[in-house]
Scaffold this active site. Structure first.
Site, PDB file in Angstrom:
ATOM      1  N   GLY A 184       0.803  -1.203   0.000  1.00 51.16           N
ATOM      2  CA  GLY A 184       0.000   0.000   0.000  1.00 51.16           C
ATOM      3  C   GLY A 184       0.839   1.258   0.000  1.00 51.16           C
TER       4      GLY A 184
ATOM      5  N   LEU B 240       1.373   3.574   2.332  1.00 56.08           N
ATOM      6  CA  LEU B 240       2.235   3.691   3.508  1.00 56.08           C
ATOM      7  C   LEU B 240       3.081   2.443   3.702  1.00 56.08           C
ATOM      8  CD1 LEU B 240       3.254   4.997   6.111  1.00 56.08           C
ATOM      9  CD2 LEU B 240       1.164   4.211   7.243  1.00 56.08           C
TER      10      LEU B 240
ATOM     11  N   ILE C 276      -7.173  -9.779   6.773  1.00 51.24           N
ATOM     12  CA  ILE C 276      -7.103  -9.598   8.227  1.00 51.24           C
ATOM     13  C   ILE C 276      -8.468  -9.662   8.896  1.00 51.24           C
ATOM     14  CG2 ILE C 276      -4.974  -8.256   8.077  1.00 51.24           C
ATOM     15  CD1 ILE C 276      -6.680  -5.787   8.859  1.00 51.24           C
TER      16      ILE C 276
ATOM     17  N   ALA D 253      -6.317  -1.537   5.851  1.00 50.73           N
ATOM     18  CA  ALA D 253      -7.608  -1.018   6.315  1.00 50.73           C
ATOM     19  C   ALA D 253      -8.545  -0.868   5.122  1.00 50.73           C
ATOM     20  CB  ALA D 253      -7.449   0.334   7.000  1.00 50.73           C
TER      21      ALA D 253
ATOM     22  N   TYR E 266     -16.533   4.773   8.649  1.00 50.66           N
ATOM     23  CA  TYR E 266     -15.081   4.571   8.640  1.00 50.66           C
ATOM     24  C   TYR E 266     -14.464   4.969   9.975  1.00 50.66           C
ATOM     25  CZ  TYR E 266     -10.154   5.533   7.665  1.00 50.66           C
ATOM     26  OH  TYR E 266      -8.786   5.580   7.733  1.00 50.66           O
TER      27      TYR E 266
ATOM     28  N   LYS F 186     -12.734   2.475  12.866  1.00 51.43           N
ATOM     29  CA  LYS F 186     -11.345   2.647  13.273  1.00 51.43           C
ATOM     30  C   LYS F 186     -11.223   2.849  14.785  1.00 51.43           C
ATOM     31  CE  LYS F 186      -8.135   2.797  10.989  1.00 51.43           C
ATOM     32  NZ  LYS F 186      -7.203   1.709  10.594  1.00 51.43           N
TER      33      LYS F 186
END
Length: 285
Positions: free
Chosen positions: A10, A12, A37, A60, A125, A129
């Site tokens: 990804g 990051l 995941i 994510a 979202y 989180k």
């Protein structure tokens, strides 16, 4: 020291894996093709095979509109996935660093948020989180959460059609004579290479707890675009968007600036100001 980077392909994750390798970590690059995941059994199987000392989760479901349309899926990935990672790491003495977001806040504070401010998300979202953060932080000394804001990097951002904001602005500058950008949303744009360096610092220290890790300072998307065009030498005409010109399909915080208070208190803050991060990013293009 072996580190497993989840979401390693990804925006990051790519820079993070490279930064860890530069610091002599043995890095296991785990992508979505390797691990879903949201499947707790798969998490145990894959991490049991890799046997890392450190796990960094950058994976994510972060397309805000898609999360709103598929809330069950959002919670499965962002919450249950984080829970599965946290449980495995706690049981095996593995340090877990879970990446979260500035979207856990509603933006009404209008001054930088610190780690002790209570989350109040505006959308699915953000809520998913926050739930994921709680699972990670409940494990005690093995878990850490790092909230980031306005990230952009050299690798593609799949949730945004492959273009981050900087790349989009440069593309529009080459295609149009005039560009309009919203001027009423305030954030801190942060280079993923800088975040990766900060993550390495946290992993070296194995510091548990909740942290904000963004560049220093703040700006609107309009001001950010202004700096992008200036540094890139683009002569495009930039104007603030008219009220309601780009209506949001999902509620988002109008102010989501984070203060790195916890990092500073531990002497671990290595972030620079957002302007410097942008200059370094553009110099590599």
């Amino acid at each position: 020291m072996k580190a497993a980077v989840i979401g390693a392909n990804g925006q990051l994750g790519t820079d993070l894996a490279a930064a860890l390798e530069q610091e002599s970590y043995d890095v296991a690059r785990i992508t979505h093709a390797d691990l879903e995941i949201g499947d707790p059994a798969a998490v145990r199987t894959v991490l049991g095979q890799v046997r890392p000392n450190i796990v960094i989760n950058t994976a994510a479901m972060h397309n805000v509109e898609a999360c709103e349309q598929e809330p069950e899926r959002a919670y499965q990935v962002n919450s249950i996935g984080a829970r599965a990672l946290a449980q495995y790491c706690a049981e095996n003495g593995v340090y877990l660093l879970h990446v979260s977001t500035d979207y856990v806040f509603d933006g009404k504070k209008k001054k930088p948020y610190v780690e002790t401010d209570a989350p109040l998300p505006l959308n699915v979202y953000g809520n998913s989180k926050v739930a994921g953060e709680s699972f990670v932080l409940s494990t005690g000394d093995t878990g850490a959460v790092l909230r980031v804001s306005g990230i952009y990097g050299t690798n593609k951002c799949r949730a945004k059609g492959g273009l981050n904001f900087v790349q989009l602005m440069l593309k529009l500058a080459d295609e149009r004579e005039e560009v309009r950008v919203v001027d009423d949303e305030i954030l801190t744009p942060t280079n993923t290479i800088d975040i990766a360096r900060q993550v390495v610092r946290l992993c070296d220290a194995r510091a548990p707890g909740l942290f904000h890790g963004t560049a220093h300072g703040q700006c609107s998307w309009y001001r950010f675009a202004q700096e992008i065009f200036s540094l890139a030498g683009k002569g495009v005409r930039l104007l603030p968007a008219r009220p309601g010109e780009f209506p949001a399909k999902v509620p988002r915080p109008s102010y989501s600036v984070l203060e790195n208070q916890a990092l500073k208190s531990l002497g671990l803050d290595v972030m620079s100001d957002w302007e410097s991060g942008l200059k370094r990013y553009l110099s590599t293009r």
